[in-house]
Each structure stands twice: as C-alpha cells, then as structure tokens.
Design an enzyme around this catalytic site. Structure first.
Site, PDB file in Angstrom:
ATOM      1  N   TYR A  99    -123.802  55.829  25.161  1.00 35.78           N
ATOM      2  CA  TYR A  99    -122.580  55.827  24.369  1.00 35.78           C
ATOM      3  C   TYR A  99    -121.445  56.443  25.173  1.00 35.78           C
ATOM      4  O   TYR A  99    -121.453  56.365  26.390  1.00 35.78           O
ATOM      5  CB  TYR A  99    -122.838  56.500  22.990  1.00 35.78           C
ATOM      6  CG  TYR A  99    -121.851  55.944  22.008  1.00 35.78           C
ATOM      7  CD1 TYR A  99    -121.873  54.593  21.658  1.00 35.78           C
ATOM      8  CD2 TYR A  99    -120.820  56.716  21.518  1.00 35.78           C
ATOM      9  CE1 TYR A  99    -120.903  54.043  20.840  1.00 35.78           C
ATOM     10  CE2 TYR A  99    -119.846  56.175  20.687  1.00 35.78           C
ATOM     11  CZ  TYR A  99    -119.900  54.842  20.368  1.00 35.78           C
ATOM     12  OH  TYR A  99    -118.929  54.305  19.562  1.00 35.78           O
ATOM     13  N   ARG A 152    -109.607  48.014  19.528  1.00 39.38           N
ATOM     14  CA  ARG A 152    -109.313  49.388  19.968  1.00 39.38           C
ATOM     15  C   ARG A 152    -110.625  50.040  20.372  1.00 39.38           C
ATOM     16  O   ARG A 152    -111.224  50.781  19.615  1.00 39.38           O
ATOM     17  CB  ARG A 152    -108.612  50.150  18.833  1.00 39.38           C
ATOM     18  CG  ARG A 152    -107.936  51.418  19.273  1.00 39.38           C
ATOM     19  CD  ARG A 152    -108.517  52.624  18.582  1.00 39.38           C
ATOM     20  NE  ARG A 152    -109.933  52.799  18.908  1.00 39.38           N
ATOM     21  CZ  ARG A 152    -110.748  53.649  18.308  1.00 39.38           C
ATOM     22  NH1 ARG A 152    -110.339  54.385  17.335  1.00 39.38           N
ATOM     23  NH2 ARG A 152    -112.020  53.777  18.674  1.00 39.38           N
ATOM     24  N   LYS A 170    -123.896  51.918  19.509  1.00 40.51           N
ATOM     25  CA  LYS A 170    -123.868  52.698  18.273  1.00 40.51           C
ATOM     26  C   LYS A 170    -125.161  52.499  17.474  1.00 40.51           C
ATOM     27  O   LYS A 170    -125.728  53.444  16.924  1.00 40.51           O
ATOM     28  CB  LYS A 170    -122.675  52.227  17.448  1.00 40.51           C
ATOM     29  CG  LYS A 170    -122.216  53.252  16.514  1.00 40.51           C
ATOM     30  CD  LYS A 170    -120.752  53.565  16.733  1.00 40.51           C
ATOM     31  CE  LYS A 170    -120.400  54.836  16.036  1.00 40.51           C
ATOM     32  NZ  LYS A 170    -119.030  55.207  16.183  1.00 40.51           N
ATOM     33  N   GLU A 241    -116.138  49.220  13.174  1.00 36.88           N
ATOM     34  CA  GLU A 241    -116.095  50.005  14.406  1.00 36.88           C
ATOM     35  C   GLU A 241    -114.988  49.506  15.337  1.00 36.88           C
ATOM     36  O   GLU A 241    -114.929  48.317  15.666  1.00 36.88           O
ATOM     37  CB  GLU A 241    -117.455  49.860  15.115  1.00 36.88           C
ATOM     38  CG  GLU A 241    -117.581  50.593  16.412  1.00 36.88           C
ATOM     39  CD  GLU A 241    -117.636  52.113  16.232  1.00 36.88           C
ATOM     40  OE1 GLU A 241    -118.014  52.586  15.147  1.00 36.88           O
ATOM     41  OE2 GLU A 241    -117.289  52.808  17.191  1.00 36.88           O
ATOM     42  N   ASP A 242    -114.134  50.420  15.744  1.00 32.67           N
ATOM     43  CA  ASP A 242    -113.131  50.134  16.770  1.00 32.67           C
ATOM     44  C   ASP A 242    -112.259  48.914  16.471  1.00 32.67           C
ATOM     45  O   ASP A 242    -111.976  48.101  17.365  1.00 32.67           O
ATOM     46  CB  ASP A 242    -113.807  50.035  18.149  1.00 32.67           C
ATOM     47  CG  ASP A 242    -114.194  51.416  18.684  1.00 32.67           C
ATOM     48  OD1 ASP A 242    -113.973  52.405  17.964  1.00 32.67           O
ATOM     49  OD2 ASP A 242    -114.713  51.506  19.805  1.00 32.67           O
ATOM     50  N   ASP A 264    -116.411  54.166  10.630  1.00 37.92           N
ATOM     51  CA  ASP A 264    -116.805  55.410  11.295  1.00 37.92           C
ATOM     52  C   ASP A 264    -115.634  56.088  11.986  1.00 37.92           C
ATOM     53  O   ASP A 264    -115.573  57.307  12.047  1.00 37.92           O
ATOM     54  CB  ASP A 264    -117.925  55.144  12.301  1.00 37.92           C
ATOM     55  CG  ASP A 264    -118.449  56.443  12.871  1.00 37.92           C
ATOM     56  OD1 ASP A 264    -118.853  57.300  12.066  1.00 37.92           O
ATOM     57  OD2 ASP A 264    -118.407  56.630  14.104  1.00 37.92           O
ATOM     58  N   ASP A 265    -114.708  55.298  12.516  1.00 34.23           N
ATOM     59  CA  ASP A 265    -113.571  55.898  13.228  1.00 34.23           C
ATOM     60  C   ASP A 265    -112.730  56.745  12.283  1.00 34.23           C
ATOM     61  O   ASP A 265    -112.158  57.750  12.678  1.00 34.23           O
ATOM     62  CB  ASP A 265    -112.696  54.814  13.867  1.00 34.23           C
ATOM     63  CG  ASP A 265    -113.523  53.930  14.780  1.00 34.23           C
ATOM     64  OD1 ASP A 265    -114.160  54.472  15.689  1.00 34.23           O
ATOM     65  OD2 ASP A 265    -113.572  52.706  14.550  1.00 34.23           O
ATOM     66  N   ASN A 404    -111.399  59.843  23.445  1.00 31.91           N
ATOM     67  CA  ASN A 404    -112.464  59.302  24.302  1.00 31.91           C
ATOM     68  C   ASN A 404    -111.920  58.148  25.128  1.00 31.91           C
ATOM     69  O   ASN A 404    -110.965  57.496  24.706  1.00 31.91           O
ATOM     70  CB  ASN A 404    -113.603  58.754  23.435  1.00 31.91           C
ATOM     71  CG  ASN A 404    -114.333  59.844  22.701  1.00 31.91           C
ATOM     72  OD1 ASN A 404    -114.575  60.905  23.240  1.00 31.91           O
ATOM     73  ND2 ASN A 404    -114.679  59.579  21.451  1.00 31.91           N
TER      74      ASN A 404
HETATM   75  P1  NAI Z   1    -105.444  54.819  16.730  1.00 29.64           P
HETATM   76  O1  NAI Z   1    -104.923  53.781  17.647  1.00 29.64           O
HETATM   77  O2  NAI Z   1    -105.676  54.480  15.310  1.00 29.64           O
HETATM   78  O3  NAI Z   1    -104.437  56.064  16.739  1.00 29.64           O
HETATM   79  C1  NAI Z   1    -103.836  56.618  17.858  1.00 29.64           C
HETATM   80  C2  NAI Z   1    -102.672  57.465  17.386  1.00 29.64           C
HETATM   81  O4  NAI Z   1    -102.163  58.177  18.483  1.00 29.64           O
HETATM   82  C3  NAI Z   1    -101.540  56.663  16.787  1.00 29.64           C
HETATM   83  O5  NAI Z   1    -101.061  57.291  15.624  1.00 29.64           O
HETATM   84  C4  NAI Z   1    -100.453  56.766  17.831  1.00 29.64           C
HETATM   85  O6  NAI Z   1     -99.158  56.758  17.267  1.00 29.64           O
HETATM   86  C5  NAI Z   1    -100.757  58.110  18.437  1.00 29.64           C
HETATM   87  N1  NAI Z   1    -100.189  58.250  19.759  1.00 29.64           N
HETATM   88  C6  NAI Z   1    -100.194  57.360  20.763  1.00 29.64           C
HETATM   89  N2  NAI Z   1     -99.500  57.858  21.794  1.00 29.64           N
HETATM   90  C7  NAI Z   1     -99.072  59.072  21.441  1.00 29.64           C
HETATM   91  C8  NAI Z   1     -98.303  60.056  22.080  1.00 29.64           C
HETATM   92  N3  NAI Z   1     -97.835  59.896  23.313  1.00 29.64           N
HETATM   93  N4  NAI Z   1     -98.043  61.180  21.412  1.00 29.64           N
HETATM   94  C9  NAI Z   1     -98.519  61.362  20.166  1.00 29.64           C
HETATM   95  N5  NAI Z   1     -99.256  60.463  19.519  1.00 29.64           N
HETATM   96  C10 NAI Z   1     -99.523  59.323  20.144  1.00 29.64           C
HETATM   97  O7  NAI Z   1    -106.736  55.381  17.385  1.00 29.64           O
HETATM   98  P2  NAI Z   1    -107.868  56.322  16.727  1.00 29.64           P
HETATM   99  O8  NAI Z   1    -108.936  55.512  16.171  1.00 29.64           O
HETATM  100  O9  NAI Z   1    -107.235  57.310  15.828  1.00 29.64           O
HETATM  101  O10 NAI Z   1    -108.445  57.036  18.028  1.00 29.64           O
HETATM  102  C11 NAI Z   1    -107.623  57.921  18.792  1.00 29.64           C
HETATM  103  C12 NAI Z   1    -108.491  58.615  19.832  1.00 29.64           C
HETATM  104  O11 NAI Z   1    -109.458  59.420  19.194  1.00 29.64           O
HETATM  105  C13 NAI Z   1    -109.258  57.642  20.744  1.00 29.64           C
HETATM  106  O12 NAI Z   1    -109.201  58.102  22.076  1.00 29.64           O
HETATM  107  C14 NAI Z   1    -110.658  57.734  20.234  1.00 29.64           C
HETATM  108  O13 NAI Z   1    -111.599  57.527  21.246  1.00 29.64           O
HETATM  109  C15 NAI Z   1    -110.721  59.162  19.750  1.00 29.64           C
HETATM  110  N6  NAI Z   1    -111.761  59.362  18.754  1.00 29.64           N
HETATM  111  C16 NAI Z   1    -112.590  60.425  18.919  1.00 29.64           C
HETATM  112  C17 NAI Z   1    -113.633  60.650  18.075  1.00 29.64           C
HETATM  113  C18 NAI Z   1    -114.478  61.859  18.267  1.00 29.64           C
HETATM  114  O14 NAI Z   1    -114.203  62.674  19.066  1.00 29.64           O
HETATM  115  N7  NAI Z   1    -115.535  62.080  17.526  1.00 29.64           N
HETATM  116  C19 NAI Z   1    -113.946  59.701  17.014  1.00 29.64           C
HETATM  117  C20 NAI Z   1    -112.965  58.645  16.856  1.00 29.64           C
HETATM  118  C21 NAI Z   1    -111.918  58.488  17.712  1.00 29.64           C
END
Ligand code: NAI
Length: 547
Positions: A99, A152, A170, A241-242, A264-265, A404
């Site tokens: 993963y 995504r 997953k 997912e994603d 899950d996200d 991530n």
């Molecule tokens: P998403 O695309 O739904 O959200 C991303 C957000 O970040 C958006 O609101 C966007 O406006 C904001 N953003 C982008 N550029 C920015 C900047 N320069 N300054 C401030 N905000 C900014 O994506 P999602 O699903 O929320 O995932 C975001 C990250 O979180 C990914 O890298 C994902 O891998 C990670 N993630 C981590 C998890 C964990 O640690 N357990 C679980 C799920 C997601």
C-alpha cells in the site's frame, strides 16, 4: 477433505495454476499422489514456514521497493495463502510495499509493470451491459467491493485506469488486517477516461485514452454499477476509493442511504485521525472540549475529519455550532471564511465569519490552534515558521502531516521534531523512520486508514448490515483509541503497534457489528458471542489439507 473446501475438480497443473488452491512445494506426498502432482513440483516436500523464509529472502534481496511490490503481486497471483502469510507475519515491512507509499509508484508505472489483470474493469463502453460484465467475475460470494475511477490517486492526482493498483492493494489489507476472505473481495476500476494528457498520449497506457466522462452519462454509469453490484452480489458493501472530490461527496450523499456503502477517504480517514487526536490528548494531557483544530486542505480527508471532530466535541458537551467553530480550514485560496464566494458546497459547514486570511502562518498566528492537520497533498507547506509558531503556542503541538505518498507530506517527521525541539506529537499518512534529537529517539506515528477500514468492513460483513453509518466510524475511532496502551503513550505512540492489527480489527469489527444490531440495520439474529463469531470468520492463510 474439509467440508468447506472445493477443488472444483481441479488436479495437476490446473491446481498449481490456481492461486487460491496452489501450495507449491508444500503439497504433501498424499496430495501429490491423489491429485496428479507428482513430478510437477520438486520432490522435497516443504512447509509453509520454510516457503515463507525463502520468499522473505527473495524480497529482501530486491534492489528497490517497486521490484519488491512486483514480486509480491506475482506471489499473490501464484500462491495466495503464502502471499498472505508473508504479509500478515511481516506487516510493518510489507504494508508500505503493498500500500502507500509504494503502491503510488506502482500506479504511476502501472503500464510498465502490468502483467495480468487483477480485479474487474468496467468502462464507459460498458453502459447498458454492466451487469453482464459483473457476472463474468468467477466468485459468486463477493461481499466487499473497492471501486475507484482513478481521478485522485493518493495525492498523485488523475492516474485513470492505472489507479487499479489502489483497490487491489486496499482489498489485500482487508484480508491481511481483518481476515476478510480473499474470495469475498472484488477490486473494481470504473474506466471513465482520464484528464491526464500524458497518459492519453502514452501508447502503453492501459485505460481508455480519452477525456473523462462527466455529467449525466457519468452518473448513469455509476448508477448502473451500483444496481448491478447489488443484484449480482447480494449484501455487498461498496467502498468508494480515490474519486475526485467533486464526485466523492456527491456520490456518497446519493448512495449512503440507499446502499451499503462508504467512502474511506472521507469517513475512514476521519475515524483514524480522530483516534489519533484522542491519543494525542492523552499524551499532552490537554482537553478535547477546549481544543482548536486547524485543518490545511478542505477536501475529502479534511472535511471528513472536521465532521467527525464535531461529533466528538458534541459528546463532551460542546454545542454543534460551537463545535464547528472549533474547526478551521485553510484551502488553496486561504482561510475558509463566510465572505468568500468561491467555496464548494462541502466547505460551507466550516465557513465561519472571520476576516480573510491568506496564508497558513497567519492562520496559525491568528487562530492559535492546538492541533494542525494537513490533508492538502502539498509537500513542504508546514514550513519552519509554521511549525515553530505551533511550538510557541503549545507545550505539545499536535502536527499531523497526512498527505500521501511520502513525497507529498506537508513536512517530514524530522522537520516536525527538530523545529519543535522534540515536543511535537507527530503523525503522518505514510510511514517515517524514527528521529533522534539530542540523543532522544522519537517514533513518528502513522495515521494509517488500515487501522479502521478493514475492521469496519469485517463488522459490516459479519452483521450483514444494510448501511454503513457515521456512528460506526465514530465507534471505530473510540475503539482504536481505547486499544492504545499506557506503554504506547509513554513511548509517544498514538496508535497501537501494527503487529496488533488483527486484534484491533477484530475489536473494531465487533463494535461496528454491535451498532448494526443496536440500530436495526440488519435482519440477522445477533450471535451470542459476537466477538468470537467474528474471530471464527477471519481468514487464516494456513494451507488446508486436500486429502
Ligand atoms: P482532495 O483533492 O479532496 O483535497 C485536497 C484539498 O487540498 C483541497 O481542498 C484543496 O483545495 C487543498 N489544497 C490544494 N492545494 C493547497 C494549497 N496549496 N494550500 C492549501 N490547501 C490546498 O484530496 P483528499 O482526499 O482530501 O486528500 C488530500 C491528501 O490527504 C492526499 O495527499 C491524500 O493522500 C491524503 N490522505 C491521507 C490519509 C491518511 O493519512 N490516512 C487518508 C486520506 C487522504
């Protein structure tokens, strides 16, 4: 032969080529005679334990993680039980390979490492015949589908059909961490095109080389998929997912009350993060009711976390309105405030009355949060001034850099500890190695959704729940946090050690199933001993005797 084992009349080479039945050199003398295997495998009969050490040797000799990933995938394709033995017995080492972060690289290079398809590909060309496509899947007893449209992938963006590595990985974790039997798992890629022009131009790309389907045609395909999945696989749970966030929130709202489904996200991330926050409060001795949260990134992960924090605050007597005002968001345009007119619907719950603030440092200085949570996909954004500002405001600043894979993390573990003189309570989405500062070793925690979704899935399956509710994710967070020991806390660990994950998942599954029974979300009769029943159902990768 055990009653539940069906070789489907297979013998000889057919048996060796069926990953679900193959035991390789561990077929016994009797099995070799009875099943026409003599001569097809080397004469020395080995044990699964010996095979395990041989495989570990192979993996550890590989030069890089992507080679290790490819090797593990090929093992899964030839001997499933051995694959799960390797993963379950070595979770710390294997989870980052099957993963995040390695699966991210694998998706980026999917065309190069692609050997044979895993899971089911349903494309926009299949509109009108999705049910027939699903009926091609050879296993009738599917109970858990992980579906993506690849828009995504982790924090890596639109990888189209190459994102198939994610549902495959997953579901392996559903099996490894919670014992959901592999034959109950189905990875699905909805290939609706990609807006990644590089992929479209790449002749090796495995997906449809055209732009993404949008609008009603996209919705119709998803609807057809949901209907077909429920017809072909009764009682199936479908995990989103994603998906890109414009579809993710919408689709969850559309289906959560109509089907057994979750994202899950949004929901799993919220649950594992809330568990980490509960533990962080134990470490710091601070109080939930008076904490302020600043979330950087207002997408699926961030907004999901915000909603669950509100639920948690409500349980300690904070009103809903006040609880929302404890959660602040910064997105790519600055602080999410009510005067902005560019906010997507999912951000509106957290758009408070406040003067505009354009950057994160200013937001930290103005709002004085106790907890800073990054889910932006933007590496390096928890800069030295930001982290130092958190350290000057809090004796034990809580800093979660969740993006991530590792390359997207808002800051590294080393930076978080160095810039706070070792005072940070740090967690990340992808794993980091321990950091030593002034002779003192700090163990970063991994806020890994794998602590939550396998147990939730197992609980939903075991109770035949008709719906997956937010309460289940709240209960899962509480259960996870409750399994963090005093010793963990002493070592600064805010999650149980990974080696305990099957116990963790079993406990979460029982708690989730309990919600299903209490809330009347199932027609099943409650077993006398729910926890024991769940443990009995957990897949075990030991070889069965065939004769
Ligand atoms: P998403 O695309 O739904 O959200 C991303 C957000 O970040 C958006 O609101 C966007 O406006 C904001 N953003 C982008 N550029 C920015 C900047 N320069 N300054 C401030 N905000 C900014 O994506 P999602 O699903 O929320 O995932 C975001 C990250 O979180 C990914 O890298 C994902 O891998 C990670 N993630 C981590 C998890 C964990 O640690 N357990 C679980 C799920 C997601």
């Amino acid at each position: 032969m055990p009653a539940n084992l069906n070789l489907h009349g297979k013998r000889g080479v057919d048996l060796l080529h069926d990953p679900r039945l193959n035991k390789g050199t561990a077929f016994t003398e009797e099995e070799r005679d009875a099943l026409g295997l003599r001569g097809l495998v080397p004469p020395k009969v080995t044990t699964q334990a010996k095979q395990l050490s041989r495989i570990l040797g192979h993996i550890r000799r590989k030069q890089n993680d992507l080679d290790k990933y490819t090797y593990l995938v090929s093992l899964q394709e030839r001997n499933e039980a051995l694959f799960y033995r390797v993963v379950i017995d070595n979770l710390d080492e294997m989870m980052p390979l099957i993963y995040t972060p390695t699966v991210g690289q694998a998706c980026q290079k999917y065309a190069l490492i692609f050997r044979r398809p895993q899971g089911l590909f349903i494309s926009m060309k299949d509109r009108g015949r999705v049910k027939r496509v699903m009926q091609n899947w050879p296993e009738p007893g599917v109970r858990m589908i992980v579906v993506t449209d690849g828009e995504r992938i982790l924090g890596l963006g639109d990888l189209g059909a190459n994102g198939m590595g994610i549902p495959v990985g997953k579901l392996s974790l559903y099996t490894a961490c919670a014992g959901v039997a592999p034959q109950k798992c189905l990875p699905v890629m909805l290939d609706v095109g990609t807006n990644n022009e590089e992929l479209i131009a790449d002749p090796m790309y495995i997906g449809l080389p055209q732009n993404r389907l949008r609008g009603p045609a996209y919705d119709e395909l998803v609807e057809e998929f949901f209907t077909a999945a429920q017809e072909v696989f009764p009682n199936v749970c479908i995990q989103f997912e994603d998906f890109g966030n414009t579809n993710a929130f919408r689709l969850l709202e559309r289906y959560r009350d109509r089907a057994c489904t979750f994202n899950d996200d949004i929901q799993g991330t919220a649950s594992v993060t809330l568990a980490g926050l509960y533990s962080a409060l134990r470490v710091s001795g601070a109080d939930l009711a008076s904490s302020t949260f600043l979330l950087f990134g207002a997408g699926e992960a961030g907004i999901g976390i915000g909603h669950l924090i509100v639920e948690a605050l409500k349980t300690v007597g904070v009103s809903e309105a006040a609880a929302r005002r404890r959660c602040w968001f910064v997105d790519s345009k600055g602080l999410v405030v009510s005067s902005r007119n560019d906010l997507a619907e999912h951000k509106l719950h957290f758009a408070h009355d406040h003067a505009p603030v354009s950057d994160l440092l200013e937001a930290v200085e103005t709002l004085k949060p106790n907890m800073l949570i990054g889910a932006s996909g933007m590496p390096g954004t928890f800069s030295e001034p930001v982290v130092r500002a958190m350290a000057s405001l809090n004796k034990r600043p809580v800093i979660f850099a969740l993006s991530n894979p590792t390359s997207r993390s808002e800051c590294t573990a080393e930076q978080a500890y160095t810039w706070t003189q070792g005072r940070a309570i740090f967690a990340s989405g992808s794993p980091f190695s321990p950091v030593t500062i002034d002779g003192h070793s700090h163990q970063p925690s991994q806020c890994n959704n794998a602590y939550i979704f396998p147990g939730v899935g197992m609980g939903v399956i075991a109770s035949a729940a008709r719906r997956v509710t937010d309460e289940m994710f709240f209960v899962a967070a509480k259960t996870l946090a409750g399994l963090v020991t005093e010793e963990d806390v002493r070592h600064g660990r805010i999650y149980p050690e990974l080696r305990h994950i099957r116990n963790v998942s079993a406990a979460i599954a029982a708690a989730v199933a309990d919600v299903a029974f209490q809330r009347g979300l199932t027609d099943m009769v409650r077993p006398d001993d729910l926890a024991a029943q769940i443990r009995n159902e957990m897949y075990n990768p030991e070889y069965a005797a065939y004769v």
